[in-house]
Design a protein around this motif. Structure first.
Motif, PDB file in Angstrom:
ATOM      1  N   GLN A 185       0.827  -1.207   0.000  1.00  0.00           N
ATOM      2  CA  GLN A 185       0.000   0.000   0.000  1.00  0.00           C
ATOM      3  C   GLN A 185       0.864   1.262   0.000  1.00  0.00           C
ATOM      4  O   GLN A 185       0.596   2.210  -0.745  1.00  0.00           O
ATOM      5  CB  GLN A 185      -0.927   0.006   1.216  1.00  0.00           C
ATOM      6  CG  GLN A 185      -1.858   1.203   1.258  1.00  0.00           C
ATOM      7  CD  GLN A 185      -2.821   1.138   2.429  1.00  0.00           C
ATOM      8  OE1 GLN A 185      -2.971   0.121   3.078  1.00  0.00           O
ATOM      9  NE2 GLN A 185      -3.470   2.250   2.694  1.00  0.00           N
ATOM     10  N   LEU A 186       1.921   1.273   0.802  1.00  0.00           N
ATOM     11  CA  LEU A 186       2.826   2.420   0.867  1.00  0.00           C
ATOM     12  C   LEU A 186       3.470   2.688  -0.488  1.00  0.00           C
ATOM     13  O   LEU A 186       3.471   3.823  -0.977  1.00  0.00           O
ATOM     14  CB  LEU A 186       3.907   2.176   1.924  1.00  0.00           C
ATOM     15  CG  LEU A 186       5.011   3.218   2.041  1.00  0.00           C
ATOM     16  CD1 LEU A 186       4.457   4.527   2.580  1.00  0.00           C
ATOM     17  CD2 LEU A 186       6.124   2.698   2.940  1.00  0.00           C
ATOM     18  N   VAL A 187       4.007   1.651  -1.105  1.00  0.00           N
ATOM     19  CA  VAL A 187       4.654   1.807  -2.412  1.00  0.00           C
ATOM     20  C   VAL A 187       3.638   2.244  -3.460  1.00  0.00           C
ATOM     21  O   VAL A 187       3.914   3.127  -4.280  1.00  0.00           O
ATOM     22  CB  VAL A 187       5.376   0.506  -2.830  1.00  0.00           C
ATOM     23  CG1 VAL A 187       5.876   0.597  -4.268  1.00  0.00           C
ATOM     24  CG2 VAL A 187       6.529   0.212  -1.878  1.00  0.00           C
ATOM     25  N   ALA A 188       2.465   1.662  -3.446  1.00  0.00           N
ATOM     26  CA  ALA A 188       1.431   2.024  -4.417  1.00  0.00           C
ATOM     27  C   ALA A 188       1.023   3.493  -4.263  1.00  0.00           C
ATOM     28  O   ALA A 188       0.823   4.194  -5.260  1.00  0.00           O
ATOM     29  CB  ALA A 188       0.215   1.118  -4.257  1.00  0.00           C
ATOM     30  N   GLU A 189       0.921   3.965  -3.036  1.00  0.00           N
ATOM     31  CA  GLU A 189       0.549   5.361  -2.800  1.00  0.00           C
ATOM     32  C   GLU A 189       1.643   6.327  -3.229  1.00  0.00           C
ATOM     33  O   GLU A 189       1.378   7.361  -3.830  1.00  0.00           O
ATOM     34  CB  GLU A 189       0.247   5.583  -1.315  1.00  0.00           C
ATOM     35  CG  GLU A 189      -1.038   4.957  -0.852  1.00  0.00           C
ATOM     36  CD  GLU A 189      -1.200   5.010   0.659  1.00  0.00           C
ATOM     37  OE1 GLU A 189      -0.296   5.510   1.366  1.00  0.00           O
ATOM     38  OE2 GLU A 189      -2.239   4.530   1.143  1.00  0.00           O
ATOM     39  N   ARG A 190       2.886   5.989  -2.935  1.00  0.00           N
ATOM     40  CA  ARG A 190       4.005   6.902  -3.184  1.00  0.00           C
ATOM     41  C   ARG A 190       4.529   6.828  -4.622  1.00  0.00           C
ATOM     42  O   ARG A 190       5.141   7.769  -5.085  1.00  0.00           O
ATOM     43  CB  ARG A 190       5.153   6.605  -2.227  1.00  0.00           C
ATOM     44  CG  ARG A 190       4.810   6.724  -0.768  1.00  0.00           C
ATOM     45  CD  ARG A 190       5.081   8.124  -0.253  1.00  0.00           C
ATOM     46  NE  ARG A 190       4.704   8.263   1.126  1.00  0.00           N
ATOM     47  CZ  ARG A 190       5.544   8.330   2.146  1.00  0.00           C
ATOM     48  NH1 ARG A 190       6.835   8.243   1.936  1.00  0.00           N
ATOM     49  NH2 ARG A 190       5.099   8.484   3.367  1.00  0.00           N
ATOM     50  N   HIS A 191       4.337   5.705  -5.298  1.00  0.00           N
ATOM     51  CA  HIS A 191       4.924   5.530  -6.630  1.00  0.00           C
ATOM     52  C   HIS A 191       3.915   5.100  -7.684  1.00  0.00           C
ATOM     53  O   HIS A 191       4.282   4.453  -8.665  1.00  0.00           O
ATOM     54  CB  HIS A 191       6.084   4.522  -6.567  1.00  0.00           C
ATOM     55  CG  HIS A 191       7.348   5.156  -6.127  1.00  0.00           C
ATOM     56  ND1 HIS A 191       8.167   5.860  -6.975  1.00  0.00           N
ATOM     57  CD2 HIS A 191       7.926   5.233  -4.909  1.00  0.00           C
ATOM     58  CE1 HIS A 191       9.186   6.333  -6.293  1.00  0.00           C
ATOM     59  NE2 HIS A 191       9.064   5.966  -5.053  1.00  0.00           N
ATOM     60  N   ALA A 192       2.680   5.481  -7.510  1.00  0.00           N
ATOM     61  CA  ALA A 192       1.636   5.077  -8.464  1.00  0.00           C
ATOM     62  C   ALA A 192       1.929   5.568  -9.878  1.00  0.00           C
ATOM     63  O   ALA A 192       1.670   4.874 -10.849  1.00  0.00           O
ATOM     64  CB  ALA A 192       0.283   5.584  -7.988  1.00  0.00           C
ATOM     65  N   ASP A 193       2.485   6.765 -10.008  1.00  0.00           N
ATOM     66  CA  ASP A 193       2.732   7.348 -11.334  1.00  0.00           C
ATOM     67  C   ASP A 193       4.214   7.376 -11.700  1.00  0.00           C
ATOM     68  O   ASP A 193       4.601   8.063 -12.642  1.00  0.00           O
ATOM     69  CB  ASP A 193       2.166   8.772 -11.382  1.00  0.00           C
ATOM     70  CG  ASP A 193       0.654   8.788 -11.214  1.00  0.00           C
ATOM     71  OD1 ASP A 193       0.002   7.844 -11.686  1.00  0.00           O
ATOM     72  OD2 ASP A 193       0.136   9.729 -10.588  1.00  0.00           O
ATOM     73  N   ALA A 194       5.041   6.653 -10.978  1.00  0.00           N
ATOM     74  CA  ALA A 194       6.475   6.670 -11.246  1.00  0.00           C
ATOM     75  C   ALA A 194       6.787   5.992 -12.575  1.00  0.00           C
ATOM     76  O   ALA A 194       6.197   4.981 -12.923  1.00  0.00           O
ATOM     77  CB  ALA A 194       7.223   5.977 -10.117  1.00  0.00           C
ATOM     78  N   SER A 195       7.709   6.582 -13.313  1.00  0.00           N
ATOM     79  CA  SER A 195       8.083   5.982 -14.592  1.00  0.00           C
ATOM     80  C   SER A 195       9.283   5.051 -14.460  1.00  0.00           C
ATOM     81  O   SER A 195       9.432   4.134 -15.257  1.00  0.00           O
ATOM     82  CB  SER A 195       8.385   7.079 -15.608  1.00  0.00           C
ATOM     83  OG  SER A 195       9.445   7.894 -15.134  1.00  0.00           O
ATOM     84  N   ALA A 196      10.138   5.280 -13.466  1.00  0.00           N
ATOM     85  CA  ALA A 196      11.316   4.425 -13.280  1.00  0.00           C
ATOM     86  C   ALA A 196      10.927   3.177 -12.486  1.00  0.00           C
ATOM     87  O   ALA A 196      10.118   3.239 -11.565  1.00  0.00           O
ATOM     88  CB  ALA A 196      12.414   5.184 -12.543  1.00  0.00           C
ATOM     89  N   PRO A 197      11.490   2.035 -12.840  1.00  0.00           N
ATOM     90  CA  PRO A 197      11.170   0.799 -12.103  1.00  0.00           C
ATOM     91  C   PRO A 197      11.732   0.830 -10.678  1.00  0.00           C
ATOM     92  O   PRO A 197      12.635   1.618 -10.368  1.00  0.00           O
ATOM     93  CB  PRO A 197      11.855  -0.291 -12.930  1.00  0.00           C
ATOM     94  CG  PRO A 197      12.935   0.412 -13.671  1.00  0.00           C
ATOM     95  CD  PRO A 197      12.467   1.812 -13.904  1.00  0.00           C
ATOM     96  N   LEU A 198      11.186  -0.006  -9.852  1.00  0.00           N
ATOM     97  CA  LEU A 198      11.625  -0.134  -8.462  1.00  0.00           C
ATOM     98  C   LEU A 198      12.590  -1.308  -8.363  1.00  0.00           C
ATOM     99  O   LEU A 198      12.403  -2.326  -9.014  1.00  0.00           O
ATOM    100  CB  LEU A 198      10.422  -0.367  -7.555  1.00  0.00           C
ATOM    101  CG  LEU A 198       9.321   0.694  -7.656  1.00  0.00           C
ATOM    102  CD1 LEU A 198       8.093   0.259  -6.881  1.00  0.00           C
ATOM    103  CD2 LEU A 198       9.827   2.032  -7.174  1.00  0.00           C
TER     104      LEU A 198
END
Length: 135
Positions: A104-117
């Motif tokens: 949930q934390l990652v989804a909230e903070r990086h929902a629109d991120a273009s770079a991979p995790l």
């Protein structure tokens, strides 16, 4: 009471000491060991994810380590967050100890991120973080 600890070192030592302090007869029999492997971690990453306190230290010798230290880290719990900070990561956020909270934390903070995790993980994992993030 006799207790057998099967966790890898150094977690086995920490658990054994806590149980011995409570009067238990403890036997350490680690069934796994933590061994860093060579990996190409170069690239453009949006953040680092850790679900184990062993992960941050395991990459300390990697050629991409200095670049990775500049990234935000999402840690599953307190121990993994502390390990990331001790390794030199400055921007560390913890999910509180549960993989679902981490998702949930990652989804909230990086929902629109273009770079991979970059998920630093061992071969044996207790949960399917990648599958849950993909969903």
């Amino acid at each position: 009471m006799r207790v057998v600890i099967t966790r890898p070192q150094p977690a086995a030592e920490r658990t054994a000491a806590a149980l011995a302090a409570r009067g238990h007869d403890v036997w350490e029999v680690p069934l796994m060991r933590i061994e860093p492997i060579e990996a190409d971690l170069s690239g453009t990453w949006g953040a680092v994810i850790v679900t184990s306190a062993n992960a941050p230290g395991a990459i300390a010798g990697n050629s991409a380590f200095a670049a990775l230290l500049k990234l935000p880290v999402y840690a599953v719990g307190r121990r993994s967050a502390e390990a990331a900070q001790q390794a030199g990561f400055a921007d560390v956020t913890t999910a509180g100890g549960d993989v679902r909270d981490l998702v949930q934390l990652v989804a909230e903070r990086h929902a629109d991120a273009s770079a991979p995790l970059l998920y630093l993980a061992g071969e044996n994992r207790a949960s399917d973080l990648v599958g849950e993030l993909a969903a």
